[in-house]
Design a protein around this motif. Structure first.
Motif, PDB file in Angstrom:
ATOM      1  N   LEU A  68       0.873  -1.165   0.000  1.00  0.00           N
ATOM      2  CA  LEU A  68       0.000   0.000   0.000  1.00  0.00           C
ATOM      3  C   LEU A  68       0.912   1.217   0.000  1.00  0.00           C
ATOM      4  CD1 LEU A  68      -2.787   1.339   0.180  1.00  0.00           C
ATOM      5  CD2 LEU A  68      -2.614   1.195   2.673  1.00  0.00           C
ATOM      6  N   ALA A  69       0.984   1.910  -1.131  1.00  0.00           N
ATOM      7  CA  ALA A  69       1.863   3.065  -1.279  1.00  0.00           C
ATOM      8  C   ALA A  69       1.011   4.336  -1.257  1.00  0.00           C
ATOM      9  CB  ALA A  69       2.663   2.978  -2.578  1.00  0.00           C
ATOM     10  N   VAL A  70       1.370   5.255  -0.398  1.00  0.00           N
ATOM     11  CA  VAL A  70       0.606   6.493  -0.226  1.00  0.00           C
ATOM     12  C   VAL A  70       1.462   7.666  -0.671  1.00  0.00           C
ATOM     13  CG1 VAL A  70      -0.716   7.901   1.388  1.00  0.00           C
ATOM     14  CG2 VAL A  70      -0.530   5.430   1.755  1.00  0.00           C
ATOM     15  N   SER A  71       0.895   8.521  -1.506  1.00  0.00           N
ATOM     16  CA  SER A  71       1.641   9.684  -1.984  1.00  0.00           C
ATOM     17  C   SER A  71       1.632  10.775  -0.924  1.00  0.00           C
ATOM     18  CB  SER A  71       1.037  10.205  -3.292  1.00  0.00           C
ATOM     19  OG  SER A  71       1.881  11.189  -3.859  1.00  0.00           O
ATOM     20  N   SER A  72       2.324  10.477   0.175  1.00  0.00           N
ATOM     21  CA  SER A  72       2.443  11.411   1.299  1.00  0.00           C
ATOM     22  C   SER A  72       3.670  11.025   2.098  1.00  0.00           C
ATOM     23  CB  SER A  72       1.197  11.342   2.193  1.00  0.00           C
ATOM     24  OG  SER A  72       1.390  12.082   3.378  1.00  0.00           O
ATOM     25  N   LEU A 105       5.380   5.205   2.399  1.00  0.00           N
ATOM     26  CA  LEU A 105       5.065   6.608   2.165  1.00  0.00           C
ATOM     27  C   LEU A 105       5.972   7.077   1.031  1.00  0.00           C
ATOM     28  CD1 LEU A 105       4.744   7.974   5.818  1.00  0.00           C
ATOM     29  CD2 LEU A 105       3.038   6.884   4.366  1.00  0.00           C
ATOM     30  N   ALA A 106       5.363   7.514  -0.064  1.00  0.00           N
ATOM     31  CA  ALA A 106       6.159   7.666  -1.283  1.00  0.00           C
ATOM     32  C   ALA A 106       5.881   8.958  -2.032  1.00  0.00           C
ATOM     33  CB  ALA A 106       5.925   6.463  -2.194  1.00  0.00           C
ATOM     34  N   ALA A 107       5.780  10.064  -1.314  1.00  0.00           N
ATOM     35  CA  ALA A 107       5.619  11.350  -1.999  1.00  0.00           C
ATOM     36  C   ALA A 107       6.959  11.913  -2.460  1.00  0.00           C
ATOM     37  CB  ALA A 107       4.917  12.361  -1.095  1.00  0.00           C
ATOM     38  N   ARG A 112       9.722   6.996  -3.426  1.00  0.00           N
ATOM     39  CA  ARG A 112       9.450   6.330  -4.700  1.00  0.00           C
ATOM     40  C   ARG A 112      10.559   5.350  -5.052  1.00  0.00           C
ATOM     41  NH1 ARG A 112       7.480  11.611  -5.675  1.00  0.00           N
ATOM     42  NH2 ARG A 112       9.433  12.300  -6.616  1.00  0.00           N
ATOM     43  N   SER A 113      11.792   5.701  -4.726  1.00  0.00           N
ATOM     44  CA  SER A 113      12.905   4.782  -4.979  1.00  0.00           C
ATOM     45  C   SER A 113      12.770   3.531  -4.128  1.00  0.00           C
ATOM     46  CB  SER A 113      14.239   5.474  -4.680  1.00  0.00           C
ATOM     47  OG  SER A 113      14.453   6.560  -5.550  1.00  0.00           O
ATOM     48  N   ARG A 114      12.288   3.708  -2.902  1.00  0.00           N
ATOM     49  CA  ARG A 114      12.075   2.546  -2.034  1.00  0.00           C
ATOM     50  C   ARG A 114      11.047   1.601  -2.650  1.00  0.00           C
ATOM     51  NH1 ARG A 114      10.381   5.141   2.084  1.00  0.00           N
ATOM     52  NH2 ARG A 114      12.463   5.560   2.902  1.00  0.00           N
ATOM     53  N   LEU A 115       9.949   2.174  -3.178  1.00  0.00           N
ATOM     54  CA  LEU A 115       8.938   1.337  -3.824  1.00  0.00           C
ATOM     55  C   LEU A 115       9.530   0.636  -5.047  1.00  0.00           C
ATOM     56  CD1 LEU A 115       6.053   0.306  -4.205  1.00  0.00           C
ATOM     57  CD2 LEU A 115       5.569   2.397  -5.498  1.00  0.00           C
ATOM     58  N   MET A 128      -1.179  -1.246  -4.242  1.00  0.00           N
ATOM     59  CA  MET A 128      -2.333  -0.358  -4.137  1.00  0.00           C
ATOM     60  C   MET A 128      -1.815   1.053  -3.913  1.00  0.00           C
ATOM     61  SD  MET A 128      -4.608  -2.760  -1.592  1.00  0.00           S
ATOM     62  CE  MET A 128      -3.118  -3.216  -0.680  1.00  0.00           C
ATOM     63  N   LEU A 129      -2.383   2.023  -4.633  1.00  0.00           N
ATOM     64  CA  LEU A 129      -1.927   3.408  -4.542  1.00  0.00           C
ATOM     65  C   LEU A 129      -3.029   4.294  -3.981  1.00  0.00           C
ATOM     66  CD1 LEU A 129      -0.134   3.811  -8.001  1.00  0.00           C
ATOM     67  CD2 LEU A 129       0.878   3.179  -5.809  1.00  0.00           C
TER      68      LEU A 129
END
Length: 333
Positions: A68-72, A105-107, A112-115, A128-129
């Motif tokens: 579950l990746a959240v753009s925050s 947390l991927a804002a 994003r690199s971690r994802l 899931m985004l």
């Protein structure tokens, strides 16, 4: 002869069963008759069908994970009732599987690199985004990861193939129509971010209701779904439009901030100014006065996102899903 991989539909036709039955056999699921199982197994052998890696991982109950990746990157996210309820919904379905949930947390570029590393190393079977903004680079990272992707909410460009969303536009329209029905005519709104589909949809629902009632829709301030932004927006509205008699707020968190400002200014709610929120998180039942709001099924959003993702992992082709919203009338309006 051909090297083309047969499709799930071709296996189903050869076996004389449904596509879902083929998926259940592949995943070793219960409640499949012996005859159907044998027919599918014969079809798989005859067609030399090889299930995809993710589906076989589920079928053999290997250890795996979904993201579950959240753009925050806001640490307060963990105390936000909305995201907490989404996670509860996701986890309720995952408990029936052997998959683990990774939260990223991927804002930021680092997030994003971690994802990207997680996906490249095949440590996750799907993603899931949540909370994506217009042209969010997180969507591109996920799309290039080589695994199924499910979006929580639609994109402004309408480019997502698989998503689960609430009917935000209709919910906001219901709320505005209710305020109008109670005799309010100077109605303001505090929007969410207008570079997010959810923010735009709720704003459009507000405008549609006021247009049909031939009321002005110029009383607008913008927030970012946080309590602080709701307080700042309410302060702005009172300065620019001191005669307003109602405000539709695009999230309960922002409505809490708005209620605080109204109390400080000595403006009676709902006597002078009616307030309606959106989401119906647990906070809405504990404000003073309790918050009239639009309920979206947040836990169901999480449940349906993970169900859709698991279906994709199994090789199925689910359809996008829009969940209904409902106006909940309490004391604030």
């Amino acid at each position: 002869m051909t090297d083309r991989q047969p499709t799930l539909d071709e296996v189903a036709r050869r076996a004389g069963v449904s596509r879902g039955t083929v998926s259940r056999v592949i995943n070793n699921a219960p409640h499949v008759s012996r005859a159907a199982r044998q027919a599918v197994e014969r079809a798989i052998k005859d067609l030399s069908y090889v299930p995809n890696v993710a589906a076989r991982s589920l079928a053999t109950q290997r250890s795996g994970a979904v993201v579950l990746a959240v753009s925050s990157d806001d640490q307060a996210l963990f105390t936000n009732p909305f995201f907490a309820e989404v996670i509860v919904g996701v986890n309720a379905v995952l408990e029936e599987t052997d998959l683990e949930l990774l939260l990223i947390l991927a804002a930021s570029e680092r997030g994003r690199s971690r994802l990207a590393r997680v996906l490249q190393s095949r440590r996750a079977d799907g993603v899931m985004l949540l909370a994506l903004r217009e042209n969010d680079p997180l969507a591109k990272v996920a799309a290039e990861g080589g695994v199924p992707v499910v979006h929580g909410g639609r994109s402004l460009g309408g480019s997502h193939q698989w998503y689960v969303d609430a009917d935000n536009r209709d919910g906001a329209r219901q709320a505005a129509e209710y305020l109008i029905s109670t005799g309010r005519t100077r109605i303001a709104t505090i929007t969410g971010p207008l570079d997010m589909h959810v923010g735009v949809s709720r704003y459009l629902g507000f405008r549609e209701a006021l247009a049909l009632a031939r009321l002005g829709d110029e009383r607008v301030a913008h927030g970012d779904f946080t309590e602080a932004s709701g307080a700042a927006a309410m302060t702005h509205l009172l300065t620019e439009h001191p005669d307003l008699d109602a405000v539709l707020v695009a999230s309960d968190e922002m409505a809490v901030g708005a209620l605080g400002v109204l109390k400080e200014r000595g403006r009676a709610v709902p006597g002078e100014i009616a307030v309606v929120g959106f989401d119906d998180v647990v906070t809405a039942r504990h404000t003073h006065p309790t918050l009239t709001t639009v309920r979206q099924p947040i836990k169901a959003l999480g449940r349906e996102m993970i169900r859709m993702l698991l279906a994709l992992i199994r090789g199925e082709q689910p359809t996008p899903l829009i969940l209904p919203t409902e106006l909940v009338i309490r004391e604030s309006a």
